[in-house]
Scaffold this motif. Structure first.
Motif, PDB file in Angstrom:
ATOM      1  N   PHE A  28       0.955  -1.178   0.039  1.00 40.40           N
ATOM      2  CA  PHE A  28      -0.052   0.054   0.014  1.00 40.40           C
ATOM      3  C   PHE A  28       0.958   1.306  -0.094  1.00 40.40           C
ATOM      4  O   PHE A  28       0.461   2.332  -0.352  1.00 40.40           O
ATOM      5  CB  PHE A  28      -0.642   0.183   1.280  1.00 40.40           C
ATOM      6  N   GLU A  29       2.106   1.214   0.766  1.00 46.71           N
ATOM      7  CA  GLU A  29       2.838   2.446   0.939  1.00 46.71           C
ATOM      8  C   GLU A  29       3.738   2.872  -0.235  1.00 46.71           C
ATOM      9  O   GLU A  29       3.920   3.969  -0.683  1.00 46.71           O
ATOM     10  CB  GLU A  29       3.829   2.389   2.146  1.00 46.71           C
ATOM     11  N   GLN A  30       4.241   1.725  -0.988  1.00 53.02           N
ATOM     12  CA  GLN A  30       5.076   2.015  -2.004  1.00 53.02           C
ATOM     13  C   GLN A  30       4.788   1.140  -3.573  1.00 53.02           C
ATOM     14  O   GLN A  30       5.593   0.313  -3.883  1.00 53.02           O
ATOM     15  CB  GLN A  30       6.493   1.903  -1.752  1.00 53.02           C
ATOM     16  N   PRO A  31       3.773   1.184  -3.991  1.00 55.95           N
ATOM     17  CA  PRO A  31       3.025   0.382  -4.971  1.00 55.95           C
ATOM     18  C   PRO A  31       3.805   0.330  -6.240  1.00 55.95           C
ATOM     19  O   PRO A  31       4.095  -0.375  -6.868  1.00 55.95           O
ATOM     20  CB  PRO A  31       1.652   0.882  -5.040  1.00 55.95           C
ATOM     21  N   GLU A  32       4.575   1.713  -6.668  1.00 57.82           N
ATOM     22  CA  GLU A  32       5.004   1.933  -7.865  1.00 57.82           C
ATOM     23  C   GLU A  32       6.353   1.189  -7.811  1.00 57.82           C
ATOM     24  O   GLU A  32       6.956   0.424  -8.911  1.00 57.82           O
ATOM     25  CB  GLU A  32       5.237   3.280  -8.404  1.00 57.82           C
ATOM     26  N   ALA A  33       7.267   1.455  -6.817  1.00 59.03           N
ATOM     27  CA  ALA A  33       8.677   0.720  -6.741  1.00 59.03           C
ATOM     28  C   ALA A  33       8.205  -0.647  -6.554  1.00 59.03           C
ATOM     29  O   ALA A  33       9.225  -1.541  -7.084  1.00 59.03           O
ATOM     30  CB  ALA A  33       8.936   0.988  -5.451  1.00 59.03           C
ATOM     31  N   LEU A  34       7.354  -1.235  -5.759  1.00 62.27           N
ATOM     32  CA  LEU A  34       7.078  -2.577  -5.655  1.00 62.27           C
ATOM     33  C   LEU A  34       6.852  -3.377  -7.142  1.00 62.27           C
ATOM     34  O   LEU A  34       7.158  -4.485  -7.351  1.00 62.27           O
ATOM     35  CB  LEU A  34       6.072  -3.014  -4.559  1.00 62.27           C
ATOM     36  N   LYS A  35       5.765  -2.562  -7.775  1.00 67.99           N
ATOM     37  CA  LYS A  35       5.370  -3.110  -8.967  1.00 67.99           C
ATOM     38  C   LYS A  35       6.676  -3.333  -9.956  1.00 67.99           C
ATOM     39  O   LYS A  35       6.848  -4.319 -10.724  1.00 67.99           O
ATOM     40  CB  LYS A  35       4.317  -2.088  -9.863  1.00 67.99           C
TER      41      LYS A  35
END
Length: 270
Positions: A252-259
């Motif tokens: 939830f906090e860092q979706p772009e980096a995780l994706k």
């Protein structure tokens, strides 16, 4: 609501993408969440041609909530049988927190069925501090007061930067918890007891043979860096990513980096 009877319990599940796709990804939820927690992620893999499978573990939101105690081995076996019923032979597993722990158990018990593994804010064992966090959640769940439960859990889950920027969002989510079915809390108690009493995977991590990506939120209080370090040290073929300014719920906090991280990793092994 799609349900499948697995080992005597009705499990809620969802599938997306081409059922004849060569590659399948199964997302495994965090303990308090449901399949909707992956809404920012699975559409990208669907566009890339993957088949997607999601489900709620027994004890979670839309699945049956039998009396506990449960075990991680049972959760892994449920997931394996669900995949078999759907005709899936080999799978990429992506799990966060409790779901990451189920993913590890799955990879240990069914190594031939796992193409790759992404573990997000997961641990292979518990210490006294993590037990205290979860015992606190258990006490809150037993009160069955949704908003109080949510706010009681927030400090151990979210990073400071996210809380500071998203107070209104969190307040809305807290209010929604007032309308939740009381059975949700009964299931949560069983899941927390599973975490505290059955999470003991460290000695078996060497049996995980697939490529593995370990992701950690830098400011994770529930499963701090020492737990991710254990995974990287003991799982033979790992990559390691630490995401700055992030607590336990990286999804939830860092979706772009995780994706970016998970898509790049899985594409290497297809």
């Amino acid at each position: 609501m799609p349900l499948m009877n697995i080992n005597g319990n009705n499990l809620y599940y969802e599938t997306y993408g081409n059922p004849d796709a060569q590659n399948t990804i199964m997302f495994l939820n965090g303990v308090m969440t449901t399949t909707t927690s992956w809404a920012l992620y699975y559409p990208f893999f669907e566009k890339l041609g993957y088949r997607i499978v999601l489900h709620d573990f027994k004890g979670q939101m839309k699945s049956d909530k039998p009396e506990g105690p449960y075990t991680f081995k049972e959760h892994a076996d449920d997931a394996k049988k669900l995949l078999e019923e759907l005709g899936v032979v080999k799978v990429h597993l992506i799990g966060t927190s409790y779901g990451g722990e189920v993913a590890m158990r799955f990879a240990i018990d069914y190594p031939e069925a796992v193409a790759s593994l992404v573990l997000i804010d997961a641990a292979s064992e518990v210490d006294e501090i993590s037990k205290l966090f979860v015992e606190g959640w258990k006490h809150l769940a037993q009160q069955q007061q949704g908003e109080a439960f949510f706010w009681g859990a927030v400090p151990s889950l979210y990073g400071n930067a996210f809380v500071a920027k998203n107070k209104d969002f969190l307040a809305e989510r807290a209010k929604l918890m007032n309308d939740i079915d009381p059975n949700y809390f009964a299931g949560q108690v069983n899941l927390y007891e599973t975490y505290v009493n059955d999470l003991n995977l460290t000695g078996e991590l060497g049996r995980i043979t697939c490529p593995t990506l370990v992701v950690l939120g830098e400011n994770d209080l529930l499963t701090p860096r020492k737990f991710a370090d254990i995974l990287v040290k003991n799982i033979p073929n790992t990559e390691y990513m630490i995401i700055p300014e992030c607590g336990h719920v990286t999804i939830f906090e860092q979706p772009e980096a995780l994706k970016t991280a998970m898509i790049g990793f899985i594409l290497k092994y297809c």
